[in-house]
Write an enzyme that holds these catalytic residues in place. Sequence first.
Site, PDB file in Angstrom:
ATOM      1  CE1 TYR A 155      -4.202  -1.796   0.654  1.00  0.00           C
ATOM      2  CE2 TYR A 155      -2.661  -3.340   1.629  1.00  0.00           C
ATOM      3  CZ  TYR A 155      -3.908  -3.060   1.121  1.00  0.00           C
ATOM      4  OH  TYR A 155      -4.866  -4.040   1.078  1.00  0.00           O
ATOM      5  CE1 TYR A 189      -1.722  -7.176   2.995  1.00  0.00           C
ATOM      6  CE2 TYR A 189      -2.700  -6.835   0.826  1.00  0.00           C
ATOM      7  CZ  TYR A 189      -2.790  -6.775   2.207  1.00  0.00           C
ATOM      8  OH  TYR A 189      -3.929  -6.324   2.796  1.00  0.00           O
ATOM      9  NE  ARG A 210      -6.076 -10.557   4.379  1.00  0.00           N
ATOM     10  CZ  ARG A 210      -7.230  -9.917   4.142  1.00  0.00           C
ATOM     11  NH1 ARG A 210      -7.239  -8.614   4.024  1.00  0.00           N
ATOM     12  NH2 ARG A 210      -8.360 -10.582   3.997  1.00  0.00           N
ATOM     13  CG  HIS A 213      -7.560  -7.959  -0.280  1.00  0.00           C
ATOM     14  ND1 HIS A 213      -6.502  -8.701   0.192  1.00  0.00           N
ATOM     15  CD2 HIS A 213      -7.473  -6.757   0.338  1.00  0.00           C
ATOM     16  CE1 HIS A 213      -5.815  -7.982   1.051  1.00  0.00           C
ATOM     17  NE2 HIS A 213      -6.379  -6.793   1.157  1.00  0.00           N
ATOM     18  CG  HIS A 215      -9.208  -3.158   1.626  1.00  0.00           C
ATOM     19  ND1 HIS A 215      -9.544  -3.842   2.765  1.00  0.00           N
ATOM     20  CD2 HIS A 215      -7.905  -3.450   1.395  1.00  0.00           C
ATOM     21  CE1 HIS A 215      -8.490  -4.507   3.215  1.00  0.00           C
ATOM     22  NE2 HIS A 215      -7.479  -4.293   2.385  1.00  0.00           N
TER      23      HIS A 215
HETATM   24  C1  BEZ Z   1      -5.357  -5.664   4.903  1.00  0.00           C
HETATM   25  O1  BEZ Z   1      -4.952  -4.580   4.505  1.00  0.00           O
HETATM   26  O2  BEZ Z   1      -6.114  -6.268   4.197  1.00  0.00           O
HETATM   27  C2  BEZ Z   1      -4.937  -6.264   6.228  1.00  0.00           C
HETATM   28  C3  BEZ Z   1      -3.608  -6.162   6.616  1.00  0.00           C
HETATM   29  C4  BEZ Z   1      -3.238  -6.698   7.852  1.00  0.00           C
HETATM   30  C5  BEZ Z   1      -4.184  -7.334   8.648  1.00  0.00           C
HETATM   31  C6  BEZ Z   1      -5.495  -7.433   8.215  1.00  0.00           C
HETATM   32  C7  BEZ Z   1      -5.882  -6.891   6.998  1.00  0.00           C
HETATM   33 FE    FE Z   2      -5.546  -5.254   2.343  1.00  0.00          FE
END
Ligand code: BEZ
Ligand code: FE
Length: 286
Positions: A155, A189, A210, A213, A215
């Site tokens: 990010y 990431y 993760r 995605h 948001h």
């Molecule tokens: C996110 O940005 O999606 C995220 C990052 C760390 C922990 C939970 C969500």
């Molecule tokens: Fe995220």
Amino acid sequence: MRDVDSNTITAAVVRSFDGAADPRLREIIASLVRHLHGFARETRLTPEEWQAGLDFLHRAARISNESRSEFVLTSDILGLSSLVDLIASGKGGTERSALGPFHAEGSPLLEVGGDLKRDNAGEPMLVSGRVLDTAGRPVPRAQLDFWQAAVNGKYWQQDPEQNPDNLRFRMLTRDDGAYSFTTVRPAPYTVPYDGPVGELLRAAGRHAWRPAHFHFIVSAEGHHALTTEVFFADDPYIDGDAVFGVRESLLVQPQQNHDGELARRHGLPLPFEQVIFDFRLAPAPG
Ligand code: BEZ
Ligand code: FE
């Protein structure tokens, strides 16, 4: 209260909160105490083990700052944040998912159909859909607050090469609830794993990834605001999200679009990848 023993201590602690004026606070604290005590009894927790738990909390506090909360991350990797979202999702509308730490207020406004990809590297795509209510009626002038990681999995807050306005926007839906924008496909990431949470993940043989995605926070007058994420069904981590945010209903599979006029209008290659996702907002009471 000098004669508490391991059988009577729980009721004594619960009673000590009876004076709380707010009944919901009383309910939450009483339940928390019962479950914490139940956990210690069930595991026959030793003083050394509880000290190690407190040490984890101290280290979490020391590594946390304005833009990083190891406590939120702890809640995330234990699935507690996700469980709270799942409980709230029961009220109807699109399922909720993780907010994460990278949402920032005041994202620039983008018109419907606008270009978010700009000079970002990565696979360009068109993202479109509508915001509807739970009866399927369009919600005009709903606000989409959007943010995503770049193709390097970072990010803007994590990457000095990115402009602070990169890959985020706010947009108001049209009269028919429609929204659309062009962007680049984000990458999977890892959540931060250089602190106590990382140690816990390693001790359990768990990874920190993760799946990629988008948001969104979708809000409109008369409706519950919706914090959610949209995932790619073919992502290598789709069944292994470190924070348990994936829901079947939030998966998309990009489709190839051969519409030359649309490609030209959005400066996209032909064919181009398209993701279509509709949001459903639950009505707010009153
Ligand atoms: C996110 O940005 O999606 C995220 C990052 C760390 C922990 C939970 C969500
Ligand atoms: Fe995220």
